[in-house]
Scaffold this motif. Structure first.
Motif, PDB file in Angstrom:
ATOM      1  N   LEU A 374       0.824  -1.217   0.000  1.00  0.00           N
ATOM      2  CA  LEU A 374       0.000   0.000   0.000  1.00  0.00           C
ATOM      3  C   LEU A 374       0.857   1.265   0.000  1.00  0.00           C
ATOM      4  O   LEU A 374       0.598   2.205  -0.770  1.00  0.00           O
ATOM      5  CB  LEU A 374      -0.937  -0.005   1.208  1.00  0.00           C
ATOM      6  CG  LEU A 374      -2.028  -1.084   1.211  1.00  0.00           C
ATOM      7  CD1 LEU A 374      -2.840  -1.027   2.496  1.00  0.00           C
ATOM      8  CD2 LEU A 374      -2.934  -0.946  -0.005  1.00  0.00           C
ATOM      9  N   VAL A 375       1.880   1.303   0.864  1.00  0.00           N
ATOM     10  CA  VAL A 375       2.704   2.515   0.970  1.00  0.00           C
ATOM     11  C   VAL A 375       3.569   2.704  -0.272  1.00  0.00           C
ATOM     12  O   VAL A 375       3.567   3.785  -0.882  1.00  0.00           O
ATOM     13  CB  VAL A 375       3.580   2.460   2.240  1.00  0.00           C
ATOM     14  CG1 VAL A 375       4.543   3.649   2.268  1.00  0.00           C
ATOM     15  CG2 VAL A 375       2.712   2.461   3.492  1.00  0.00           C
ATOM     16  N   VAL A 376       4.316   1.659  -0.654  1.00  0.00           N
ATOM     17  CA  VAL A 376       5.194   1.779  -1.825  1.00  0.00           C
ATOM     18  C   VAL A 376       4.365   1.973  -3.097  1.00  0.00           C
ATOM     19  O   VAL A 376       4.708   2.808  -3.952  1.00  0.00           O
ATOM     20  CB  VAL A 376       6.101   0.540  -1.947  1.00  0.00           C
ATOM     21  CG1 VAL A 376       6.933   0.610  -3.232  1.00  0.00           C
ATOM     22  CG2 VAL A 376       7.013   0.435  -0.732  1.00  0.00           C
ATOM     23  N   GLY A 377       3.280   1.204  -3.237  1.00  0.00           N
ATOM     24  CA  GLY A 377       2.411   1.400  -4.394  1.00  0.00           C
ATOM     25  C   GLY A 377       1.832   2.798  -4.436  1.00  0.00           C
ATOM     26  O   GLY A 377       1.754   3.423  -5.511  1.00  0.00           O
ATOM     27  N   GLY A 378       1.409   3.333  -3.279  1.00  0.00           N
ATOM     28  CA  GLY A 378       0.892   4.708  -3.226  1.00  0.00           C
ATOM     29  C   GLY A 378       1.943   5.727  -3.598  1.00  0.00           C
ATOM     30  O   GLY A 378       1.657   6.694  -4.324  1.00  0.00           O
ATOM     31  N   SER A 383       3.708   9.645  -7.290  1.00  0.00           N
ATOM     32  CA  SER A 383       4.895  10.236  -7.919  1.00  0.00           C
ATOM     33  C   SER A 383       4.762  10.277  -9.432  1.00  0.00           C
ATOM     34  O   SER A 383       5.090  11.289 -10.074  1.00  0.00           O
ATOM     35  CB  SER A 383       6.144   9.443  -7.516  1.00  0.00           C
ATOM     36  OG  SER A 383       6.341   9.477  -6.129  1.00  0.00           O
ATOM     37  N   GLN A 384       4.276   9.197 -10.026  1.00  0.00           N
ATOM     38  CA  GLN A 384       4.120   9.172 -11.484  1.00  0.00           C
ATOM     39  C   GLN A 384       3.061  10.165 -11.955  1.00  0.00           C
ATOM     40  O   GLN A 384       3.203  10.778 -13.019  1.00  0.00           O
ATOM     41  CB  GLN A 384       3.760   7.753 -11.932  1.00  0.00           C
ATOM     42  CG  GLN A 384       4.917   6.772 -11.809  1.00  0.00           C
ATOM     43  CD  GLN A 384       4.550   5.369 -12.261  1.00  0.00           C
ATOM     44  OE1 GLN A 384       3.371   5.024 -12.369  1.00  0.00           O
ATOM     45  NE2 GLN A 384       5.552   4.544 -12.530  1.00  0.00           N
ATOM     46  N   PHE A 392      12.135   6.363  -5.925  1.00  0.00           N
ATOM     47  CA  PHE A 392      12.907   5.366  -5.193  1.00  0.00           C
ATOM     48  C   PHE A 392      13.381   5.906  -3.839  1.00  0.00           C
ATOM     49  O   PHE A 392      13.314   5.216  -2.815  1.00  0.00           O
ATOM     50  CB  PHE A 392      14.095   4.930  -6.051  1.00  0.00           C
ATOM     51  CG  PHE A 392      15.305   4.508  -5.270  1.00  0.00           C
ATOM     52  CD1 PHE A 392      15.339   3.276  -4.640  1.00  0.00           C
ATOM     53  CD2 PHE A 392      16.402   5.339  -5.162  1.00  0.00           C
ATOM     54  CE1 PHE A 392      16.446   2.875  -3.914  1.00  0.00           C
ATOM     55  CE2 PHE A 392      17.513   4.949  -4.442  1.00  0.00           C
ATOM     56  CZ  PHE A 392      17.542   3.711  -3.813  1.00  0.00           C
ATOM     57  N   TYR A 393      13.846   7.165  -3.839  1.00  0.00           N
ATOM     58  CA  TYR A 393      14.344   7.741  -2.592  1.00  0.00           C
ATOM     59  C   TYR A 393      13.239   7.885  -1.554  1.00  0.00           C
ATOM     60  O   TYR A 393      13.495   7.792  -0.353  1.00  0.00           O
ATOM     61  CB  TYR A 393      14.985   9.103  -2.865  1.00  0.00           C
ATOM     62  CG  TYR A 393      16.262   9.002  -3.683  1.00  0.00           C
ATOM     63  CD1 TYR A 393      17.453   8.594  -3.086  1.00  0.00           C
ATOM     64  CD2 TYR A 393      16.276   9.300  -5.038  1.00  0.00           C
ATOM     65  CE1 TYR A 393      18.628   8.492  -3.829  1.00  0.00           C
ATOM     66  CE2 TYR A 393      17.442   9.206  -5.786  1.00  0.00           C
ATOM     67  CZ  TYR A 393      18.608   8.793  -5.172  1.00  0.00           C
ATOM     68  OH  TYR A 393      19.758   8.696  -5.902  1.00  0.00           O
ATOM     69  N   MET A 394      12.012   8.097  -2.016  1.00  0.00           N
ATOM     70  CA  MET A 394      10.902   8.282  -1.073  1.00  0.00           C
ATOM     71  C   MET A 394      10.611   6.999  -0.310  1.00  0.00           C
ATOM     72  O   MET A 394      10.500   7.007   0.917  1.00  0.00           O
ATOM     73  CB  MET A 394       9.651   8.758  -1.825  1.00  0.00           C
ATOM     74  CG  MET A 394       9.801  10.092  -2.491  1.00  0.00           C
ATOM     75  SD  MET A 394       8.263  10.622  -3.300  1.00  0.00           S
ATOM     76  CE  MET A 394       8.826  12.134  -4.106  1.00  0.00           C
ATOM     77  N   TYR A 395      10.507   5.862  -1.021  1.00  0.00           N
ATOM     78  CA  TYR A 395      10.186   4.648  -0.271  1.00  0.00           C
ATOM     79  C   TYR A 395      11.395   4.102   0.475  1.00  0.00           C
ATOM     80  O   TYR A 395      11.239   3.350   1.440  1.00  0.00           O
ATOM     81  CB  TYR A 395       9.501   3.589  -1.142  1.00  0.00           C
ATOM     82  CG  TYR A 395      10.258   3.007  -2.305  1.00  0.00           C
ATOM     83  CD1 TYR A 395      11.330   2.154  -2.124  1.00  0.00           C
ATOM     84  CD2 TYR A 395       9.837   3.256  -3.619  1.00  0.00           C
ATOM     85  CE1 TYR A 395      11.984   1.583  -3.191  1.00  0.00           C
ATOM     86  CE2 TYR A 395      10.488   2.680  -4.701  1.00  0.00           C
ATOM     87  CZ  TYR A 395      11.564   1.847  -4.481  1.00  0.00           C
ATOM     88  OH  TYR A 395      12.209   1.277  -5.553  1.00  0.00           O
TER      89      TYR A 395
END
Length: 443
Positions: A374-378, A383-384, A392-395
């Motif tokens: 959920l977090v990485v997908g969100g 971002s897109q 990448f840096y965010m997750y």
């Protein structure tokens, strides 16, 4: 016997359990490498997050069903049924491949089945192992049994790495590996049937409870003991970190190796290095570190490694950074940390150990995967949509924060560890008259 520090009467049990863990590890590693290689090259890495979410939901349902059974029925018989069920599942999946079902369906089911091998079988296996050995024996023998399981991983990796080339030479398809896995579980069924036929487990008093109460009992037990409560927080956080690092490696490698054969060779080589790391660390360092630093301090290795792995991945966002991050995080997690958890769970009374083990080793794993998906997908979707490509840096920053939470939780666990062991819910098991009682009195 002397080399492996075995006592009289332990060799047969260690061989049976070690061979069973070896067989499941072999079959699981073949399924894992084959299914992931097929999915990444045929479907895509971003869609893997959705598959991770679906797998977590299935794991929760399967674990809930297993929770109702593990403490109510003979655990040896449950392993019989588990082996038989996994064998049938591989036969069914082989039929789907023969009928040319859609690739996304076949590959998804293949991966989901490999995950059940990884989670479902060990759940019952280690609960049974804790029933067969007392806490001191568990601390002494579990690293040896785990080492035999790691050898199974090595064999499975070599088979998966060269399966494409070997099967093409005989004009066959890699789907035949499904039949091979089904055969393995038939053999394991026979091993448990004859190898443990004279083993008598201590009878325990089981209380029949409603479905909801049974599922919540593991959480209730963990919540009532401070050391288990903080350990739960750390396990959840470490699982989230593991999934973040794994996803990043799959995403990066999927952009470099675009066909299944090359990707499967790369992934097999990576998994081989990872398992060799597990094997070397488990056989050489795990028992020494747990004895040297004590059980409560051994839990520190995994959170510290998670922090270091996140920093490595951030400073080196390429393929090698992803590989090093996964190895740095997973080697202590699946050696020192896993063995420490199993030894610690030996203090839980038999009547509740199955449900507590399922909660820690399955529910938390599924919850961590759901949080990651959920977090990485969100983060990726948002971002897109905003035109940000360096998500990448965010997750990974999220991974650093979660790793620090895991470290803080273990530090808190250490402060309440000794007091928690005197909790009335962790009363020692009442030993039955067995050969292990005699061994215990001789020490």
């Amino acid at each position: 016997m002397r080399v492996w520090n075995l006592r009289s009467g332990e060799l047969n049990l260690v061989l049976v359990l070690g061979f069973a863990l070896l067989g499941n590890s072999l079959a699981q590693k073949i399924a894992e490498i084959e299914s992931i290689s097929r999915f990444i090259t045929d479907v895509g890495a971003p869609q893997f997050l959705l598959l991770l979410l679906v797998n977590s939901m299935i794991s929760i349902v399967m674990t809930g069903t297993h929770t109702l059974l593990v403490d109510r029925f003979n655990r040896i018989q449950l392993l019989h049924f588990t082996c038989f069920g996994l064998g049938l599942a591989f036969i069914f999946l082989r039929c789907l491949f023969a009928l040319n079902a859609p690739a996304w369906l076949n590959n998804s089911l293949f991966y989901l089945l490999s995950e059940q091998q990884f989670i479902f079988f060990p759940l019952t296996f280690w609960v049974l192992a804790n029933d067969l050995f007392d806490p001191r024996q568990a601390q002494r023998l579990f690293p040896l049994i785990s080492t035999l399981g790691l050898f199974g991983n090595l064999i499975g990796i070599f088979i998966a790495a060269f399966s494409q080339d070997l099967l093409q030479r005989v004009n066959s398809d890699s789907a035949e590996l499904l039949s091979f896995n089904a055969l393995i579980y038939l053999i394991l069924y026979l091993v448990f049937l004859f190898g443990l036929q004279n083993v008598q487990l201590r009878k325990t008093q089981m209380q029949v409870q409603p479905f909801k109460e049974t599922l919540l009992e593991g959480w209730g037990f963990v919540k009532s003991i401070p050391a288990f409560r903080y350990l739960t927080i750390s396990i959840l956080a470490v699982v989230v970190c593991e999934n973040i690092f794994d996803f990043h490696l799959l995403f990066i490698s999927g952009t470099i190796f675009t066909d299944q054969n090359s990707y499967q060779k790369f992934f097999s080589a990576f998994v081989l290095v990872r398992v060799i790391g597990y094997l070397a660390f488990e056989s050489v360092f795990t028992r020494f570190l747990i004895n040297k630093f004590d059980l409560k301090n051994a839990f520190l290795f995994s959170p510290v490694a998670a922090v270091g792995a996140a920093l490595v991945a951030i400073t080196n966002p390429g393929l090698w950074g992803g590989v090093v991050a996964v190895l740095l995080h997973n080697i202590p997690l699946y050696t020192v940390d896993k063995t420490s958890r199993r030894s610690f769970q030996a203090f839980v009374p038999e009547e509740r150990r199955g449900r507590v083990s399922l909660f820690l080793d399955s529910y938390l794993v599924a919850a961590g995967a759901i949080i990651t998906a959920l977090v990485v997908g969100g983060i990726i979707i948002i971002s897109q949509s905003l035109g940000i490509m360096d998500y990448f840096y965010m997750y990974m920053v999220f991974g650093v924060i979660v790793a620090l939470i895991a470290l803080f939780a273990i530090l808190k666990m250490r402060s309440v560890y000794d007091a928690s062991l005197f909790n009335w819910r962790l009363k020692r098991r009442q030993r039955s008259k067995s050969i292990f009682d005699k061994l215990d009195s001789q020490e």
